[in-house]
Design an enzyme around this catalytic site. Structure first.
Site, PDB file in Angstrom:
ATOM      1  N   ASP A 179     -22.347  31.201   5.033  1.00 15.61           N
ATOM      2  CA  ASP A 179     -23.422  32.110   5.241  1.00 15.61           C
ATOM      3  C   ASP A 179     -24.406  32.167   4.131  1.00 15.61           C
ATOM      4  O   ASP A 179     -24.070  31.965   2.914  1.00 15.61           O
ATOM      5  CB  ASP A 179     -22.855  33.658   5.438  1.00 15.61           C
ATOM      6  CG  ASP A 179     -22.030  33.526   6.738  1.00 15.61           C
ATOM      7  OD1 ASP A 179     -22.374  32.690   7.747  1.00 15.61           O
ATOM      8  OD2 ASP A 179     -20.991  34.445   6.837  1.00 15.61           O
TER       9      ASP A 179
HETATM   10  N1  URA Z   1     -16.533  32.590   7.473  1.00 19.44           N
HETATM   11  C1  URA Z   1     -17.449  33.519   7.318  1.00 19.44           C
HETATM   12  O1  URA Z   1     -17.622  34.417   7.894  1.00 19.44           O
HETATM   13  N2  URA Z   1     -18.733  33.224   6.713  1.00 19.44           N
HETATM   14  C2  URA Z   1     -18.686  31.950   5.977  1.00 19.44           C
HETATM   15  O2  URA Z   1     -19.723  31.647   5.310  1.00 19.44           O
HETATM   16  C3  URA Z   1     -17.691  31.061   6.074  1.00 19.44           C
HETATM   17  C4  URA Z   1     -16.670  31.455   6.866  1.00 19.44           C
END
Ligand code: URA
Length: 263
Positions: free
Chosen positions: A104
């Site tokens: 993310d």
């Molecule tokens: N899980 C998440 O919620 N975000 C990420 O970036 C990676 C794994």
């Protein structure tokens, strides 16, 4: 591998296929010491010596980087409006690099960036169960019930429960008294979230799948909000602690072999 000279030069960072044709005309491009002006001359990527303006050009079919992804940058190859992780790699030669999986925008930590589609597929294939370990900070206190729930699989609103995941609690502390080892990358957001909670728990999470926002949704299902998320490892590859957020380095031959062999 036998390829055309224009592809050879485009793949080694001398421009797009179309502007490389002009480049060949305007520059001293030698193929095995003979000046060439035609883009369709065939070169052997392993044997032919290609030089541009007196400098030998080496062909690399694949490039492999490990990045400590910073917050605020998207996991994509290119984007019209936003800065991507591939934009951060200034020394890249190949134009076809992409991140292996996505983190993310606000997640930091280990990201592999390559143009090796086969390796990427193997690392991400659901059947391969490649382990990913994350350091997480969440609101509230985690306990053994959460550890059990993670190990049994959680309903996060998808068709299937999540696969059994590891949760290892490292530390529980009062919000504002950050006893943790890692600082959040965006202090402002972090402090904002700390205001709304009395306690923070720091933990390691181990997943063998990669669903959309999976870590965040797993904690949400248990009533906790993720306020900091960092990926520490993927399969055999561990984030190099010497890399600050936004920094990257090439993978070593041993790391590449191990990633390939361990899957
Ligand atoms: N899980 C998440 O919620 N975000 C990420 O970036 C990676 C794994």
């Amino acid at each position: 591998m036998l390829i055309r000279l224009d592809k050879f030069l485009a793949d080694t960072g001398y421009g797009t296929r179309s502007n490389v044709k002009q480049f060949i005309k305007k520059n001293a491009v030698l193929v095995d010491n003979v000046k060439v002006t035609k883009p369709d001359v065939k070169v052997d990527t392993e044997k032919t010596v290609v030089s541009v303006n007196g400098k030998e050009v080496r062909f690399e079919e694949f490039e492999y980087y490990m990045m400590n992804k910073p917050a605020g940058v998207i996991s994509a190859s290119n984007d019209e409006r936003e800065k991507t992780v591939v934009d951060l790699i200034s020394e890249k030669k190949r134009r076809d690099l992409f991140p292996v999986g996505r983190l993310d925008r606000d997640t930091v930590g280990l990201l592999i960036i390559t143009n090796d589609g086969k390796l990427s597929q193997k690392l991400l294939a659901p059947g391969k169960h490649v382990e990913k370990v994350y350091l997480v900070k969440v609101t509230g206190k985690l306990d053994e019930e959460d550890v059990k729930a993670f190990s049994e699989g959680l309903d996060i609103g998808d068709e299937k429960l999540t696969k059994p995941a590891g949760l290892s609690i490292l530390e529980v502390y009062e919000a504002g008294k950050d006893a943790g080892t890692e600082k959040a990358s965006s202090e402002e957001i972090y402090e904002d979230k700390c205001m709304s909670t009395e306690f923070i728990t720091e933990a390691h999470v181990t997943l063998t799948e990669g669903r959309f926002h999976q870590v965040k949704r797993m904690f949400e299902a248990r009533g906790h909000e993720v306020i900091f998320l960092k990926r520490l490892s993927m399969g055999s590859l561990k984030l190099d602690e010497k890399l600050s957020e936004g920094e990257y380095r090439r993978l070593t031959p041993e790391e590449i072999t191990s990633l390939r062999g361990g899957i």
